[in-house]
Design an enzyme around this catalytic site. Structure first.
Site, short mmCIF file in Angstrom:
data_model
loop_
_atom_site.label_atom_id
_atom_site.label_comp_id
_atom_site.label_asym_id
_atom_site.label_seq_id
_atom_site.Cartn_x
_atom_site.Cartn_y
_atom_site.Cartn_z
CE1 TYR A 45 44.18 -28.90 28.92
CE2 TYR A 45 42.87 -27.34 29.71
CZ TYR A 45 44.51 -27.64 29.41
OH TYR A 45 45.29 -26.63 28.13
CG ASP A 60 48.83 -19.19 31.16
OD1 ASP A 60 49.71 -19.56 31.36
OD2 ASP A 60 47.91 -19.24 29.64
CG ASP A 87 48.88 -25.62 29.30
OD1 ASP A 87 50.07 -25.88 28.45
OD2 ASP A 87 48.24 -24.61 29.60
CG ASP A 89 52.75 -23.53 30.13
OD1 ASP A 89 51.86 -23.64 29.85
OD2 ASP A 89 53.14 -23.07 31.06
CG HIS A 114 48.19 -29.30 25.86
ND1 HIS A 114 48.99 -28.03 25.56
CD2 HIS A 114 47.03 -29.30 26.28
CE1 HIS A 114 48.39 -27.35 26.07
NE2 HIS A 114 47.08 -28.44 26.83
CD GLU A 116 51.84 -23.19 24.90
OE1 GLU A 116 52.46 -21.59 24.77
OE2 GLU A 116 51.72 -24.05 25.63
CB CYS A 124 46.79 -16.33 26.34
SG CYS A 124 44.73 -17.00 26.39
NE ARG A 159 48.34 -23.25 22.78
CZ ARG A 159 48.28 -22.58 23.31
NH1 ARG A 159 47.87 -23.05 24.84
NH2 ARG A 159 48.24 -21.30 23.66
CD GLU A 189 44.53 -22.10 21.78
OE1 GLU A 189 43.23 -22.20 21.08
OE2 GLU A 189 45.01 -21.82 22.85
CG ASN A 211 41.08 -23.98 23.61
OD1 ASN A 211 40.57 -24.16 24.44
ND2 ASN A 211 42.22 -22.88 23.90
#
Length: 296
Positions: A45, A60, A87, A89, A114, A116, A124, A159, A189, A211
Site C-alpha cells: 500500500y 496529509d 491512496d 485521496d 481507493h 474517498e 486524515c 473509501r 474508514e 484500516n
C-alpha cells in the site's frame, strides 16, 4: 498466459481468494517494498499521508499532487512486483481529473486505487471535523474512475468517511450506491467496534477493508478478530514509517549527544543484510563483466 493472469490487479484479486483476510502493508519507498516482500507480505500500500510526510515533509491535507504520487508508484512497481494499492485521496480535482488519476496510476503500475468521499480540502480520516461530499458527487467520481481506467483489471475501491458524521445506516447506503456505480471494494474508514465491522460487512456484497492505523479511532484488532467480523482486507498504512521515524530520531539524538553511533551499531541492519535485500552482488558482477569486456 492471458492478460487476466498477468496484470497486477488480477493478482490482487487472486490474493483475496488465497489469503483471507489479506494483509496489506504500507510502504513509503521502493526499499520498504523489498523489505515487505522479503518478510512474506503479498500486497503493498502507498499512503497519501506517507507520500506527503516522508517525501515532502508536509501534513496529509491534500497538499501533494497526482504527479507526486505517480512518481512514487513508478519507483515501487519498477523494483517490486507485488500488487500495490494506492491512496488517490479525492481524485485531485474535478471529474476529468478523477478519470486522469485512474488512468495515470494504472499506467504507473498500481494494481488498485481507493478514492474517498471527503471534500477536496480533505484531512486524515481519524481527525475531527471531516467534511464529506454528497452521495451523488461521490458516485460520479467512481463512475469517472471506472470509465477512464486503461486496464479493465485495475480495481477501484471506494473509501467512505461517512460513519463519523452520518452514522452506520447512511454509511451502508453510501457504500451500496458506490458499489452500484462500479466500486469493486469498500474501505470503511474509522469504524470503531467489531460489531460495526460485522454489521457493515453483512450489508455490502463486495470485499471490505479495515484500516488498522495507529493512534486513530479504530482499536488495533487482530487478523482473527477481523476475519470473524467478515473483513476481507486489513490495512497497516504507516506502521513501519512510524517505527522508522522514531528510530531515526533516536539515532540522530545519540550521535549528537554521545559524539558516536557506536552504541547503536548492534541495532543496525548490516551492510551484508542490505546487500542481500538489494541483490547487490548481481549488479556488481554485471559491472565487472562489462569492465572486463572493455579491457579485452
Amino acid at each position: 498466459m492471458s492478460k487476466k493472469d498477468t496484470t497486477p490487479s488480477s493478482c490482487f484479486f487472486k490474493l483475496l481468494q488465497q489469503e483471507s483476510p489479506l494483509q496489506i502493508v504500507g510502504v513509503i519507498n521502493a526499499y520498504n517494498a523489498l523489505l515487505a516482500e522479503k518478510t512474506g507480505f503479498k500486497a503493498l500500500y502507498l499512503s497519501g499521508a506517507g507520500v506527503a510526510n516522508a517525501s515532502f515533509g508536509l501534513p496529509d491535507l491534500g497538499l501533494t499532487s497526482l504527479n507526486d504520487v505517480s512518481e512514487e508508484v513508478r519507483r515501487i512497481t519498477d523494483i517490486c512486483h507485488l500488487p500495490l494499492l494506492v491512496d488517490a485521496d479525492t481524485g485531485w480535482g474535478d471529474l476529468c481529473n478523477v478519470g486522469r488519476t485512474a488512468c495515470q496510476l494504472s499506467k504507473a503500475g498500481a494494481a488498485a486505487m481507493h478514492i474517498e468521499d471527503q471534500v477536496a480540502e480533505k484531512r486524515c480520516g481519524h481527525r475531527p471535523n471531516k467534511t464529506i461530499v454528497g452521495c451523488q458527487q461521490m458516485v460520479d467520481r467512481i463512475k469517472s474512475a471506472v470509465d477512464s481506467r486503461v486496464d479493465s483489471d485495475f480495481s477501484i475501491m471506494a473509501r467512505t468517511d461517512a460513519f463519523a458524521s452520518e452514522g452506520m445506516n447512511a454509511t451502508i447506503d453510501r457504500a451500496n450506491a458506490y458499489i452500484e456505480a462500479g466500486a469493486e471494494m469498500i474501505f470503511a474508514e474509522a469504524l470503531i467496534t467489531l460489531y460495526d465491522y460485522e454489521k457493515f460487512c453483512q450489508a455490502v456484497a463486495v470485499p471490505v477493508l479495515a484500516n488498522m492505523t495507529e493512534f486513530g479511532k479504530t482499536p488495533l484488532y487482530t487478523v482473527d478478530e477481523l476475519q470473524q467480523a467478515g473483513i476481507s482486507l486489513i490495512l497497516y498504512p504507516l506502521s513501519a514509517f512510524r517505527v522508522m521515524s522514531q528510530a531515526t530520531l533516536k539515532v540522530y539524538q545519540t550521535i549528537r549527544q554521545q559524539g558516536s553511533q557506536q552504541s547503536l551499531v548492534k541495532h543496525m541492519q548490516t551492510r551484508a543484510e542490505l546487500y542481500d535485500i538489494l541483490n547487490y552482488y548481481r549488479y556488481e558482477n554485471q559491472q565487472d563483466l562489462v569492465l572486463k569486456g572493455q579491457d579485452e
